[in-house]
Design an enzyme around this catalytic site. Structure first.
Site, PDB file in Angstrom:
ATOM      1  N   GLU A  49       3.446  -7.680   6.215  1.00 14.17           N
ATOM      2  CA  GLU A  49       3.300  -7.327   7.632  1.00 14.17           C
ATOM      3  C   GLU A  49       3.433  -5.824   7.866  1.00 14.17           C
ATOM      4  OE1 GLU A  49       5.103  -9.835   6.496  1.00 14.17           O
ATOM      5  OE2 GLU A  49       4.538 -11.669   7.567  1.00 14.17           O
ATOM      6  N   PHE A 111      15.218 -22.081  13.084  1.00 10.15           N
ATOM      7  CA  PHE A 111      14.574 -21.571  11.879  1.00 10.15           C
ATOM      8  C   PHE A 111      13.672 -20.380  12.221  1.00 10.15           C
ATOM      9  CE2 PHE A 111      10.931 -21.724   8.838  1.00 10.15           C
ATOM     10  CZ  PHE A 111      11.641 -21.261   7.732  1.00 10.15           C
ATOM     11  N   GLN A 112      13.837 -19.292  11.517  1.00  5.57           N
ATOM     12  CA  GLN A 112      13.073 -18.057  11.706  1.00  5.57           C
ATOM     13  C   GLN A 112      13.159 -17.509  13.127  1.00  5.57           C
ATOM     14  OE1 GLN A 112       9.125 -18.625   9.943  1.00  5.57           O
ATOM     15  NE2 GLN A 112       9.954 -17.949   7.982  1.00  5.57           N
ATOM     16  N   LYS A 161       6.433 -20.144  21.065  1.00  4.67           N
ATOM     17  CA  LYS A 161       5.454 -21.113  20.587  1.00  4.67           C
ATOM     18  C   LYS A 161       5.046 -22.097  21.687  1.00  4.67           C
ATOM     19  CE  LYS A 161       4.127 -23.795  16.619  1.00  4.67           C
ATOM     20  NZ  LYS A 161       4.507 -24.322  15.315  1.00  4.67           N
ATOM     21  N   MET A 472       8.711  15.438  -3.425  1.00  3.52           N
ATOM     22  CA  MET A 472       9.333  16.206  -2.353  1.00  3.52           C
ATOM     23  C   MET A 472      10.852  16.184  -2.463  1.00  3.52           C
ATOM     24  SD  MET A 472       8.842  18.226   0.021  1.00  3.52           S
ATOM     25  CE  MET A 472       7.355  18.209   1.013  1.00  3.52           C
TER      26      MET A 472
HETATM   27  C1  LIG Z   1       9.962   4.894   3.276  1.00  6.71           C
HETATM   28  C2  LIG Z   1      10.495   6.190   2.811  1.00  6.71           C
HETATM   29  N1  LIG Z   1      11.508   6.236   1.905  1.00  6.71           N
HETATM   30  C3  LIG Z   1      11.984   7.435   1.468  1.00  6.71           C
HETATM   31  C4  LIG Z   1      11.482   8.598   1.948  1.00  6.71           C
HETATM   32  C5  LIG Z   1      12.040   9.932   1.474  1.00  6.71           C
HETATM   33  N2  LIG Z   1      11.007  10.701   0.758  1.00  6.71           N
HETATM   34  C6  LIG Z   1      10.281  11.664   1.367  1.00  6.71           C
HETATM   35  S1  LIG Z   1       9.109  12.308   0.367  1.00  6.71           S
HETATM   36  C7  LIG Z   1       9.572  11.337  -0.906  1.00  6.71           C
HETATM   37  C8  LIG Z   1       8.867  11.416  -2.237  1.00  6.71           C
HETATM   38  C9  LIG Z   1       7.445  11.007  -2.145  1.00  6.71           C
HETATM   39  O1  LIG Z   1       6.963  10.836  -3.434  1.00  6.71           O
HETATM   40  P1  LIG Z   1       5.414  10.716  -3.718  1.00  6.71           P
HETATM   41  O2  LIG Z   1       4.805   9.698  -2.831  1.00  6.71           O
HETATM   42  O3  LIG Z   1       5.217  10.512  -5.168  1.00  6.71           O
HETATM   43  O4  LIG Z   1       4.846  12.110  -3.239  1.00  6.71           O
HETATM   44  P2  LIG Z   1       5.050  13.571  -3.894  1.00  6.71           P
HETATM   45  O5  LIG Z   1       6.133  14.231  -3.098  1.00  6.71           O
HETATM   46  O6  LIG Z   1       5.428  13.385  -5.317  1.00  6.71           O
HETATM   47  O7  LIG Z   1       3.743  14.231  -3.705  1.00  6.71           O
HETATM   48  C10 LIG Z   1      10.645  10.526  -0.544  1.00  6.71           C
HETATM   49  C11 LIG Z   1      11.318   9.567  -1.448  1.00  6.71           C
HETATM   50  C12 LIG Z   1      10.441   8.504   2.905  1.00  6.71           C
HETATM   51  N3  LIG Z   1       9.905   9.585   3.467  1.00  6.71           N
HETATM   52  N4  LIG Z   1       9.958   7.311   3.305  1.00  6.71           N
END
Ligand SMILES: Cc1ncc(C[n+]2csc(CCOP(=O)(O)OP(=O)(O)O)c2C)c(N)n1
Ligand SMILES: [Mg+2]
Lengths: 563, 182
Positions: A49, A111-112, A161, A472
């Site tokens: 979802e 339920f749910q 529902k 990042m």
């Molecule tokens: C759902 C979610 N979890 C954690 C983060 C924290 N976060 C921001 S950037 C990042 C790394 C992203 O990695 P990738 O998709 O491989 O991109 P890259 O930076 O390597 O280009 C994380 C873990 C986030 N923004 N969103």
């Protein structure tokens, strides 16, 4: 005519212009899916979802229409939540419909059963609980109106529902009555005149163009305004495309990873014109040092944004397009030769430090892949991204010439947004050239949607920038945690095999000289194609404004000769 | 100091929850909140008091943004009648009963319950008046107290400074004095 509630729901959706719904079935929403078969609405079965809510978001951002996601009660509904937050933070018009247990069971932990209006109260623009069939038509009309007007946002309808099954005489409400809801349009002329005085007096003005420019369709007004008053324009991440990147007045993106010339201009300006943006912390740097010399004019449709983060001198509450159209005739042509010369200097330095001048060191940088993609797509693709370094490079190096070309999770920064949002965007126009620039981490969060793409025969070109890191976060660890890479090295499946398993043609690129061929292959092969770029693992996004620093206290990429 | 805001809201399930949720989410500290009927069927009237660490214009704007909130007025600096009702149960001894009764008279309160060893007094007034009365009763021993929180209404035919997004400062806003809405 007597109809059951589920049919009434479909009838109302068709009348709102809905042709595509992203969703997932389940017990509490079965009558709705059953009714869909009778209506000219295509239901896209996502694999989770969350994918449905991101796809509805992508559909909405790409088309300007309201995206629709449907899920069952309980876990189905809670799985939508991340997509709803993402849409809320970026003001995306969306209607989510969730099944709910029969009204007489509410409160009994059936339920749910989950209190979905409770869960989504702070993350929706508004939400509804329908307990009777005679409420449906009114609620759907209101929901779509609220989702798309003023500052757009997600609206959730929790649909019991019993109300789906009950048969009643169907009557379509001609009018809706929302006595407490009236988004402003024109700003008061008194205030407009005050703004004009500030503009006349300004010597170092700069425009900050946000998402609001594209949401109110004010691109032409922005261009006229900027050209007439000779005012440079910087854009937020979601504002990119508001003014063509090649326009001489464009300073590119502002903020934490914005262009240095944009950030310098803001910090040195004597007048800031904030158009449809909200001074998010990612664009201001530390507030106490933000734009210290500038008077500020803020044009904004959402009254709660005025003075929220940054106190302004002249707030103009209204629809941006309307307000700019009111203001433009009152303006003369102005010249700021010294300011423009200073800006030209900053721009030249930005150019010099660009990673694009590193073309020859034999390494494969993400930025190069993105720039090659720009060439392959003639700068006209609809670009969808994940979240991370690749997202910032996409914003920096895919120079957006046109509006509505960048779909990215800005306010929420939701990894996993890319693939489902790209799918949703493709459904708005199957001829559209949709390209996903994704990170290896982000991609793996929602990669199950590859199956949906396969089932739907989608055509999305996937550029996977694989740096084997949550890049990042690794960047922050390198800079602020003494290079302790906790929980950021990440492996993936063999992406070639993953693509193959989904019947998707794929290529892997490891050397810069192979980039163009692979991209041409993606472009010329019908249907979805995946190109994996195994890029430099430990590259940094520059410029970077560290936490607590002023906007122009940036870490800059070393000039090449210095490295 | 504090700010007093009057909101007219649709009388629908969950509206109080929306407002409480908004205040929590935006970190607005509520000093008191009172809800009841207004003169119009289907419309409830709230009086909300926030301390002045909270920016009142942000509170107004955020309240207004809720779809079910019809009208918001800031009456803080306006000529308004602001009142509160309190019930105070004090402990009494036969020797002290007269003393407490005369205090109750001076403050023009009503004694609404008298028992062997306690007395319950109803007082209506400004927060300040009630606070003063409470201080006088404290030495006798306050067993229980409940206060309604402020309710507010503009004097005469005036309405408070209305929150009209996009229209602030215009003639339209200045002239808008009756609480007329459809
Ligand atoms: C759902 C979610 N979890 C954690 C983060 C924290 N976060 C921001 S950037 C990042 C790394 C992203 O990695 P990738 O998709 O491989 O991109 P890259 O930076 O390597 O280009 C994380 C873990 C986030 N923004 N969103
Ligand atoms: Mg990565």
């Amino acid at each position: 005519m007597k109809m059951n509630g589920a049919d009434i729901m479909m009838e109302c959706l068709v009348r709102e212009g809905v042709d595509t719904i992203f969703g997932y079935p389940g017990g509490a929403i079965m009558p709705v899916h059953d009714a869909m078969l009778k209506y000219p609405i295509h239901h896209v079965l996502t694999r989770h979802e969350q994918g449905a809510s991101h796809a509805a978001d992508g559909y909405a951002r790409a088309s300007g229409k309201v995206g629709v996601a449907v899920a069952t009660s309980g876990p189905g509904a809670t799985n939508l939540v991340t997509g709803i937050v993402t849409a809320m933070m970026d003001s995306v018009p969306m209607v989510c419909i969730t099944g709910q247990v029969p009204a007489h069971l509410i409160g009994g932990d059936a339920f749910q059963e989950t209190d979905v209006t409770g869960v989504t109260l702070p993350i929706t623009k508004h939400n509804y609980l329908i307990t009777r069939a005679d409420e449906i038509a009114q609620v759907v009309r209101e929901a779509f109106h609220i989702a798309r007007s003023g500052r757009p946002g997600p609206v959730l309808i929790d649909f019991c529902k019993n109300a789906q099954l009950d048969e009643i005489e169907f009557e379509y409400p001609e009018d809706i009555s929302l006595p407490g809801y009236s988004p402003p349009d024109h700003a008061p002329m008194d205030d407009v005149n005050k703004a004009v005085e500030l503009i006349e007096a300004a010597e170092r003005p700069v425009i900050l163009a946000g998402h609001g420019v594209q949401m109110s369709g004010a691109m032409e007004e922005l261009r006229i305004f900027a050209t007439k008053t000779n005012t440079p324009v910087s854009m937020t991440l979601l504002g990119l495309g508001a003014l063509p990147a090649s326009d001489p007045l464009s300073l590119g993106m502002m903020g934490m990873h914005g262009e240095a010339c944009a950030n310098e201009a803001i910090q040195n300006a004597d007048l800031i014109l904030a158009f449809g943006m909200r001074f998010d912390d990612r664009v201001t740097g530390v507030l106490s040092k933000y734009a210290p010399h500038a008077k500020k004019i803020h044009v904004e449709v959402d009254p709660t944004e005025i003075h929220k983060n940054v106190a302004v001198d002249v707030p103009l509450m209204g629809d941006l397009k309307t307000v700019l159209a009111d203001m433009i005739p009152l303006l003369d042509e102005y010249d700021h030769p010294q300011w423009m010369a200073q800006i030209a200097e900053w721009k030249a330095e930005t150019e010099e430090r660009s990673i694009m001048s590193w073309q020859d060191d034999g390494k494969l940088y993400s930025a190069h892949a993105i720039r090659a993609m720009w060439t392959a797509t003639e700068g006209d693709a609809l670009v969808v991204t994940g979240v991370g370094q690749h997202q910032m490079w996409a914003a920096q190096y895919y120079e957006f010439e046109k509006p509505y070309r960048l779909l990215t999770s800005g306010g929420a920064g939701t990894m996993g947004y890319g693939l489902p949002a790209a799918l949703g965007a493709w459904f708005t126009d199957k001829e559209k050239d949709v390209w996903l620039i994704d990170g290896d981490g982000s991609f793996q969060m929602t990669q199950a949607e590859l199956s949906t793409m396969m089932q739907e025969g989608a055509n999305v070109k996937i550029v996977l920038l694989n740096n084997s890191y949550l890049g990042m976060v690794r960047q922050w660890q390198e800079l602020f945690f003494d290079e302790r890479y906790a929980a950021t090295p990440i492996t993936g499946p063999d992406f070639m095999k993953l693509a193959e398993a989904h019947g998707i043609p794929a290529k892997r690129v490891t050397k810069p000289e192979d980039a163009m061929d692979a991209l041409e292959f993606a472009k010329n092969t019908p249907g979805t194609v995946l190109i994996e770029f195994q890029v430099e693992k430990e590259e940094l996004v520059y410029p970077m404004v560290p936490a607590g620093a002023a906007l122009n206290e940036m870490l800059r990429r070393p000039i090449k000769s210095e490295k | 100091m504090q700010n007093t805001i009057v909101a007219l809201v649709e009388d629908k399930p969950g509206v109080l929850n929306r407002i409480a949720s908004l205040f929590r989410r935006r970190n607005f500290n509520i000093k008191s909140l009172n809800v009841g009927n207004s003169e119009k069927p289907g419309i409830s009237r709230m009086t909300i008091v926030v301390d002045d660490s909270v920016n009142a214009s942000q509170v107004e704007a955020n309240l207004y943004k809720l779809v079910n909130v019809i009208d918001v007025q800031d009456v803080t600096d306006e000529p308004a009648v602001i009142r509160e009702l309190a019930l105070i149960k004090v402990s009494v001894t036969p020797e002290k009963r007269n003393e407490i009764s005369s205090l109750a008279d001076i403050f023009r309160t009503n004694v609404v319950d008298v028992a062997q060893d306690s007395m319950t007094i109803e007082i209506v007034g400004t927060e300040k008046k009630i606070a003063g009365f409470v201080e006088l009763l404290r030495p006798f021993g306050i067993l229980e107290m409940v206060r309604t929180g402020n309710i507010a209404m503009m004097r005469g035919a005036m309405a408070g400074k209305r929150y009209m997004p996009g229209k602030n400062g215009t003639e339209e806003q200045k002239q808008y004095s009756a609480l007329s809405f459809s």
